[in-house]
Design a protein around this motif. Structure first.
Motif, mmCIF file in Angstrom:
data_model
loop_
_atom_site.group_PDB
_atom_site.id
_atom_site.type_symbol
_atom_site.label_atom_id
_atom_site.label_comp_id
_atom_site.label_asym_id
_atom_site.label_seq_id
_atom_site.Cartn_x
_atom_site.Cartn_y
_atom_site.Cartn_z
ATOM 1 N N LYS A 12 -13.152 -61.779 1.581
ATOM 2 C CA LYS A 12 -12.124 -62.762 1.924
ATOM 3 C C LYS A 12 -10.788 -62.403 1.292
ATOM 4 O O LYS A 12 -9.731 -62.566 1.912
ATOM 5 C CB LYS A 12 -12.558 -64.152 1.475
ATOM 6 N N VAL A 39 -9.692 -59.336 0.469
ATOM 7 C CA VAL A 39 -9.141 -58.174 1.181
ATOM 8 C C VAL A 39 -8.611 -58.584 2.549
ATOM 9 O O VAL A 39 -7.534 -58.148 2.970
ATOM 10 C CB VAL A 39 -10.202 -57.062 1.293
ATOM 11 N N LEU A 40 -9.347 -59.441 3.245
ATOM 12 C CA LEU A 40 -8.900 -59.916 4.553
ATOM 13 C C LEU A 40 -7.594 -60.692 4.440
ATOM 14 O O LEU A 40 -6.679 -60.503 5.246
ATOM 15 C CB LEU A 40 -9.983 -60.783 5.192
ATOM 16 N N LEU A 68 -5.292 -60.358 2.069
ATOM 17 C CA LEU A 68 -4.213 -59.417 1.758
ATOM 18 C C LEU A 68 -3.780 -58.621 2.989
ATOM 19 O O LEU A 68 -2.586 -58.383 3.189
ATOM 20 C CB LEU A 68 -4.650 -58.466 0.652
ATOM 21 N N GLU A 69 -4.734 -58.223 3.810
ATOM 22 C CA GLU A 69 -4.386 -57.489 5.027
ATOM 23 C C GLU A 69 -3.596 -58.350 5.997
ATOM 24 O O GLU A 69 -2.618 -57.895 6.591
ATOM 25 C CB GLU A 69 -5.640 -56.953 5.706
ATOM 26 N N LEU A 70 -4.004 -59.600 6.155
ATOM 27 C CA LEU A 70 -3.257 -60.510 7.038
ATOM 28 C C LEU A 70 -1.859 -60.765 6.506
ATOM 29 O O LEU A 70 -0.886 -60.805 7.271
ATOM 30 C CB LEU A 70 -4.007 -61.819 7.222
ATOM 31 N N ALA A 121 -0.122 -58.725 4.688
ATOM 32 C CA ALA A 121 0.642 -57.494 4.907
ATOM 33 C C ALA A 121 1.089 -57.377 6.358
ATOM 34 O O ALA A 121 2.235 -56.995 6.630
ATOM 35 C CB ALA A 121 -0.192 -56.284 4.502
ATOM 36 N N VAL A 122 0.217 -57.707 7.287
ATOM 37 C CA VAL A 122 0.571 -57.618 8.716
ATOM 38 C C VAL A 122 1.712 -58.577 9.032
ATOM 39 O O VAL A 122 2.688 -58.210 9.701
ATOM 40 C CB VAL A 122 -0.658 -57.895 9.608
#
Length: 98
Positions: free
Chosen positions: A32, A34-35, A37-39, A41-42
């Motif tokens: 959760k 990592v997900l 952080l990726e969202l 960043a996007v």
């Protein structure tokens, strides 16, 4: 509950083996995180692209502060088939200096 009800149930854990703890809750928290952080960043990259795409002044600021990011913006537009932004920005900034 009566005493005879308790005697029928097996509360002795000596003979029973406990199942080993799994790392599933920890792995879920990591996933959760990592997900998220990726969202983030996007959405951050999209916001930066939108700001650069809509404002020449912001692109000038990016040219002074982070020229490599601005170069990536120009390259992504050229890959998409939009040419001439770099040249028009350079002309506008040179005219503004004079």
């Amino acid at each position: 509950m009566y005493w005879y009800d308790l005697q029928k149930k097996d509360f002795q854990h000596k003979d029973k083996k406990m199942a080993p703890k799994t790392r599933e809750p920890f792995a879920r928290k990591i996933f959760k995180g990592v997900l998220f952080l990726e969202l983030a960043a996007v959405f951050g990259v999209y916001g930066l692209f939108h700001a650069m795409n809509s404002s020449r002044d912001f692109r000038g600021t990016m040219n002074r502060r982070l020229p490599s990011v601005l170069d990536l913006y120009y390259k992504s537009n050229e890959w998409a088939g939009i040419y001439g932004l770099r040249e028009t920005d350079q002309e506008a900034w040179s005219a503004k200096k004079e």
